[in-house]
Design an enzyme around this catalytic site. Structure first.
Site, mmCIF file in Angstrom:
data_model
loop_
_atom_site.group_PDB
_atom_site.id
_atom_site.type_symbol
_atom_site.label_atom_id
_atom_site.label_comp_id
_atom_site.label_asym_id
_atom_site.label_seq_id
_atom_site.Cartn_x
_atom_site.Cartn_y
_atom_site.Cartn_z
ATOM 1 C CB CYS A 151 52.136 35.989 51.406
ATOM 2 S SG CYS A 151 53.073 34.532 51.981
ATOM 3 C CG ASP A 306 47.094 30.918 55.557
ATOM 4 O OD1 ASP A 306 47.892 30.017 55.277
ATOM 5 O OD2 ASP A 306 47.247 32.101 55.209
ATOM 6 C CG HIS A 335 48.460 31.396 52.069
ATOM 7 N ND1 HIS A 335 48.886 32.207 53.106
ATOM 8 C CD2 HIS A 335 49.266 31.686 51.006
ATOM 9 C CE1 HIS A 335 49.901 32.946 52.694
ATOM 10 N NE2 HIS A 335 50.142 32.659 51.420
#
Length: 459
Positions: A151, A306, A335
């Site tokens: 991320c 995601d 995600h």
């Protein structure tokens, strides 16, 4: 013609069954609550091998007799806790890497204090990450190591790899926000000045509160986050495994951390709003984050579903870097599912491990040559290195600055450039003068000077 009496009996029977089911599930609720309160996360054994400010660098216990030469350093996001990568033994990215023979390190940023509000991206990327990389390089004996960024940690790993390409052997990215040209998903709206003003947030709070971020993320899918998942929990309250998995996820979701104010502003404005990283226009503390430096192998792992960082916010990155070894692994998950779903660990992570393994073999001849050279120099350098070590720690030249808690190689270099080479010299320094000479936060310098003063007084 339908018998009204029979219909009434059917409705009454259905009501009784629903009531009985509710009573049964209510009876299971105390056990479920106990499970939720006692659930454990981050269980893979590890030790802290480096600390700086709030940061801790974890080194995980090996799980195979033979290990690959090149270790993996996981760079997590500045939001939430990193144990999502080690949530439970059978769904742990960390454990999967260990079981495939990798030496694994992970950065736990912890929560910034209000004194850390002025921390900027260059502090995290070009100091904290760089110091951790140097620790891993030194411990492993490798000139370059593998990075795996998740991320926001993936975005920072790209920044780091442009500034220090010689230290990064392979670059792995998981759900990394890299490209925000209109297809960046719901998070991109945060970067639109018409919808969101990051300055207003930091002016109000200083550091950006975890609760503020949590609400923002939850509202991206409000039906799922505020209704559906609790209905699903009720339907499965008698399933102990389900309850344990649910509890671990809820603990992680509720265990957010604040984000340093200036870093948050930079990230929103430079990455989301102006797309400077993808456009190769980003600078950190005056240094160009030049994507032309990304010539190492790149693995871009994206989640098809995601909604935070959709594939369109990651995949185009591979097209704008000069590396001739780039790959995209797109998997049908979300995600978070990329880290914790059983399918991801069964189908995705074996391929990820294979990718790193193929590119983490150190040439045996080169290794032997380096070892021979080192052996040949041992006799000549051992006495010199011993003398230098003594002088650096407590000898006539003074005490090494890195003896102070929170001072790593990069900070020591900054202080040395400003004329403070030893703990003793720093103890006599004026904090304002040091701050002006180094551009380091006053709060941090006050702590170091206090430590230095105590050391001098105890000597």
């Amino acid at each position: 013609m339908m018998n009204p009496f029979a219909t009434t009996l059917d409705l009454q029977r259905e009501a009784w069954e629903n009531t009985a089911e509710a009573v049964t599930k209510a009876g299971a609720a105390p056990d479920a609550n106990e499970t939720i309160s006692e659930v454990e996360v981050g269980q893979t054994p590890h030790e802290v091998v480096y600390e700086e400010n709030k940061l801790q660098l974890y080194h995980y216990e090996a799980q195979t007799e033979e290990q690959h030469d090149v270790p993996i350093l996981i760079v997590y996001a500045l939001i939430n806790r990193p144990y999502i990568l080690d949530l439970q033994p059978d769904r742990s990215v960390v454990r999967t890497l260990l079981e495939n023979g990798f030496d694994v390190y992970l950065i736990d940023w912890d929560e910034p204090s209000q004194l850390d509000r002025s921390l900027q991206l260059h502090d995290y990327v070009d100091r904290y990450v760089d110091n951790c990389v140097d620790v891993v390089r030194e411990r492993s004996g490798q000139d370059s190591i593998n990075l795996l960024g998740y991320c926001m940690g993936g975005t920072m790993s790209v920044m780091y790899s442009t500034l220090h390409p010689e230290k990064v052997r392979n670059l792995g990215l998981m759900a990394a926000g890299l490209c925000f040209a209109g297809d960046g998903g719901l998070l991109e709206l945060w970067g639109d000045e018409e919808f969101f003003d990051p300055d207003a947030v930091t002016d109000t709070f200083g550091n950006v509160p975890a609760d503020f971020l949590d609400v923002g993320f939850a509202l991206m899918d409000p039906v799922e986050n505020y209704l559906t998942k609790y209905v699903r929990f009720y339907d499965n309250v008698e399933d102990e495994d389900f309850v344990e998995n649910f509890a671990r996820m809820e603990e992680w979701l509720g265990d957010g951390i604040d984000v340093a104010g200036e870093t948050f502003e930079e990230f929103i404005e430079d990455i989301y709003q102006e797309n400077k990283l993808y456009n190769n226009e980003l600078h950190l503390d005056g240094k160009h984050v030049d994507l032309e430096e990304i010539d190492m192998p790149v693995l871009n792992i994206v989640a098809e579903y995601d909604h935070l960082i959709p594939p369109e916010a990651s995949k185009p990155f591979n097209e704008v870097v000069p590396s001739d070894d780039t790959e995209i692994m797109e998997f049908r998950t979300g995600h978070i599912g990329m880290s914790v779903s059983s399918r991801s660990h069964a189908e995705l992570w074996p391929d990820v491990c294979e990718w790193f393994e193929e590119r983490s073999r150190v040439d045996a001849d080169a290794t032997d040559a380096a070892a021979d050279a080192a052996d040949g120099n041992d006799a000549e350098s051992s006495e010199q290195s011993g003398d230098a070590e003594d002088a650096a720690s407590t000898g006539e030249n003074g005490t090494d600055l890195q003896e102070l808690d929170g001072v790593g190689p990069a900070y020591a270099e900054d202080l040395s450039d400003a004329g403070y080479d030893t703990v003793e010299e720093l103890a006599d320094a004026d904090v304002v003068a040091v701050a002006e000479a180094t551009d380091l936060p006053v709060g941090r310098l006050e702590d170091w000077i206090e430590q230095a003063t105590d050391h001098r007084d105890e000597a």
